[in-house]
Design an enzyme around this catalytic site. Sequence first.
Site, short mmCIF file in Angstrom:
data_model
loop_
_atom_site.label_atom_id
_atom_site.label_comp_id
_atom_site.label_asym_id
_atom_site.label_seq_id
_atom_site.Cartn_x
_atom_site.Cartn_y
_atom_site.Cartn_z
CG ASP A 72 1.33 -0.01 2.55
OD1 ASP A 72 2.25 -0.95 2.13
OD2 ASP A 72 1.19 1.06 2.23
CG ASP A 130 7.28 -5.02 -8.34
OD1 ASP A 130 8.07 -4.55 -7.58
OD2 ASP A 130 7.22 -5.57 -9.38
P1 ADP Z 1 1.53 -11.25 -7.50
O1 ADP Z 1 2.10 -10.67 -8.78
O2 ADP Z 1 2.72 -11.97 -7.07
O3 ADP Z 1 0.31 -11.83 -7.44
P2 ADP Z 1 0.67 -8.70 -6.31
O4 ADP Z 1 1.31 -7.36 -5.81
O5 ADP Z 1 -0.34 -8.35 -7.32
O6 ADP Z 1 1.74 -9.93 -6.36
O7 ADP Z 1 -0.10 -9.43 -5.02
C1 ADP Z 1 0.40 -10.11 -4.12
C2 ADP Z 1 -0.33 -9.87 -2.79
O8 ADP Z 1 0.21 -8.52 -2.29
C3 ADP Z 1 -1.72 -9.69 -3.03
O9 ADP Z 1 -2.55 -10.37 -1.96
C4 ADP Z 1 -2.11 -8.20 -2.63
O10 ADP Z 1 -3.27 -8.05 -2.09
C5 ADP Z 1 -0.99 -7.88 -1.62
N1 ADP Z 1 -0.32 -6.36 -1.84
C6 ADP Z 1 -0.51 -5.53 -2.55
N2 ADP Z 1 -0.16 -4.24 -2.00
C7 ADP Z 1 0.37 -4.61 -0.85
C8 ADP Z 1 0.96 -3.83 0.04
N3 ADP Z 1 1.03 -2.49 -0.06
N4 ADP Z 1 1.12 -4.30 1.27
C9 ADP Z 1 1.19 -5.69 1.43
N5 ADP Z 1 0.28 -6.66 0.56
C10 ADP Z 1 0.18 -6.15 -0.74
#
Ligand code: ADP
Length: 179
Positions: A18, A42
């Site tokens: 995470d 986000d």
């Molecule tokens: P985007 O809108 O840019 O696609 P997302 O947040 O939907 O952004 O996803 C971007 C990446 O971040 C995905 O690979 C998702 O699995 C990952 N992700 C989501 N939550 C976390 C987290 N807490 N830590 C690391 N990566 C995350």
Amino acid sequence: MANEVIYSEENLEVVIGDITEEETEAIVNAANPTLLGGGGVDGAIHRKAGPELREECRTLGGCQTGDAKITRGYRLKAKYVIHTVGPVWREGSAREEELLASCYRKTLKLAKEYGIKSISFPAISTGAYGFPKDQAAEIAVREVKGFLKENDILVRLVCFDKETTQYYLAVLKKLRCYG
Ligand code: ADP
């Protein structure tokens, strides 16, 4: 608990976990153009950082796709958050690759300007924005490795799932064999 490093070479690490738990100086947020928070990574970053992050983001006037803006990290372990807006995948017809590369480049440039010595990236655009994970991994690794040739900074590519780590490892292996 600290996120697990599954690959490392010089100043580059691939990590599973995470991103809000990262202890690097900066973490990168895959934001949307409003910078006012959303889902996915986000949402997780804003939840952990606390409402002060949204207050600072409100003063920034949004962010264009492919660009990056920096804030403090508030209740996060990281001192800074660099917010970058990845492209929404539209079947490759809207300069998505160029825009994703720009996210990595602009973010790293800002990190350099702030004297940041360690930074953690999520896999920008590969969640809700639908960018193919293999292509995104290739762009991320290419941009980061290009930057690392001339700059001394630790970069951690943080994967939320095992599938994403496999894409990074495949690209890194290909580079070792043919790079
Ligand atoms: P985007 O809108 O840019 O696609 P997302 O947040 O939907 O952004 O996803 C971007 C990446 O971040 C995905 O690979 C998702 O699995 C990952 N992700 C989501 N939550 C976390 C987290 N807490 N830590 C690391 N990566 C995350």
